[in-house]
Design an enzyme around this catalytic site. Structure first.
Site, mmCIF file in Angstrom:
data_model
loop_
_atom_site.group_PDB
_atom_site.id
_atom_site.type_symbol
_atom_site.label_atom_id
_atom_site.label_comp_id
_atom_site.label_asym_id
_atom_site.label_seq_id
_atom_site.Cartn_x
_atom_site.Cartn_y
_atom_site.Cartn_z
ATOM 1 N N ASN A 18 71.961 37.241 121.304
ATOM 2 C CA ASN A 18 72.582 38.388 121.961
ATOM 3 C C ASN A 18 71.507 39.389 122.380
ATOM 4 O OD1 ASN A 18 71.850 39.798 119.629
ATOM 5 N ND2 ASN A 18 73.914 39.787 118.763
ATOM 6 N N ASP B 299 83.171 30.612 119.765
ATOM 7 C CA ASP B 299 82.403 31.706 119.184
ATOM 8 C C ASP B 299 82.130 32.783 120.224
ATOM 9 O OD1 ASP B 299 80.551 32.651 116.848
ATOM 10 O OD2 ASP B 299 79.267 32.700 118.638
#
Length: 342
Positions: free
Chosen positions: A25, A219
């Protein structure tokens, strides 16, 4: 007709890969879906290799179930993931694989265990995709190991049947919701969907989607929901058992939908469903379902309080209470395991 003979327990295999920016991320935490995909790849290799040690039909092992998986420590960009897999039990038509993930900092040499997972595979014939092939036997280190393995097999088989019975609920895809009209921190405010066309790179030799690809998409959707709810950095904390009810074929359009079901002070539970749509056939079906748990982190990677979920309907209240039961059961189990280790 050849008889299946006992073979030696296969040695562990290991997959190593350095974590790149596109695996993580915006703050450098590797996505839980990336790790789940690597876990499934290792399990698929060793189970397919084992199922082809006997003479007869060639086959590919397909992922049927992933047991609850905890993310013990975060993994970061630049670290090397060492994913090792070992077969621990076989039944007539399934293989249990234990997978461990270790993250290595190649600058300092330090290592940490990030994940431990249990996966179940079923081998399908390359000549007939609907035919399940018999699994070669393995030699156990002790009778106790075989007995414990059989208990795990029976338990997961029963749970898969129970999950399949409640798997028919439909979640309408939320592609472009009017979030301005939704109450902040409500189920509707964060509910999200993702649509993906299954291509050749997503699939096995059979032309069906790799389980790891599906888990990565799940996810991703769960992470979007968690981020919309908290508006902070979020990471996957655990995944409850994932059951793969039906195969997804190349060319299908999959809709991955999720909604928040429960929040505690420092965690949030998100239910995710995967529906497959065969474009040229009038059939849409539920393929996979699972619960993901995420936590909120500050800029230093420390847990932050999670805003309470606002439930607005009786159905949402029911799901919240069911999530609370799961949360308390998991918490009690962890405390018991911690006490046993001391």
């Amino acid at each position: 007709m050849s008889l299946t003979k006992a073979v030696c327990l296969p040695s562990s295999i290991q997959i190593c890969r350095i974590m790149r920016p596109d695996d993580a991320n915006i703050v450098g935490n590797v996505h839980g879906g990336t790790i789940l995909k690597m876990i499934e790849e290792a399990g698929g290799i060793i189970s397919t290799r084992h199922c082809n040690t006997q003479t007869g039909e060639r086959c590919v092992a397909a992922l049927a179930r992933v047991e609850r998986t905890d993310f013990l420590h975060p993994m970061f960009i630049g670290e090397v993931a060492h994913v090792s897999a070992e077969i621990t039990y076989v039944s007539k038509h399934s293989v249990e694989v234990q997978v461990n993930v270790i993250a290595e900092n190649i600058l300092t040499g330090t290592t940490k265990v990030t994940n431990k997972a249990t996966l179940w595979y079923v081998p399908f014939s390359l000549e007939n995709v609907d035919k399940i092939v018999e699994v070669p036997l393995i030699e156990y280190k002790s009778n106790e190991q075989e007995i414990e393995g059989k208990k795990r097999y029976e338990a997961q088989k029963m749970e898969r049947l129970e999950t399949k019975q409640r798997n028919g609920e439909i979640i309408m895809p939320v592609i472009s919701p009017d979030r301005q009209a939704k109450e902040p921190f409500s189920v509707g405010f964060s509910q999200s969907s993702l649509i993906h066309l299954v291509g050749p790179s997503d699939c096995t030799l059979h032309g069906f989607v790799h389980g790891g690809v599906t888990m990565k998409l799940m996810d991703e959707v769960a992470g979007i929901i968690a981020a919309r709810h908290c508006k902070t950095n979020i990471v996957t904390a655990s995944v409850d058992a994932i059951n793969f009810h039906r195969k997804i074929k190349k060319g299908c359009v999959v809709t991955v939908s999720g909604r928040m079901t429960f929040t505690s002070n420092k965690s949030m539970e998100i239910e995710v469903f995967v529906d497959a749509d065969r474009v040229f056939e009038p059939e849409k079906y539920r393929a996979v379902s699972a619960f993901f748990t995420f936590i909120s982190l500050d800029k230093d990677g420390k847990p932050l309080p999670v805003p309470p979920l606002k439930v607005e309907t009786e159905e949402e209240r029911k799901r919240f209470e069911e999530g609370k039961v799961r949360y308390l059961q998991t918490k009690a189990k962890r405390q018991t395991e911690k006490a046993r280790q001391q």
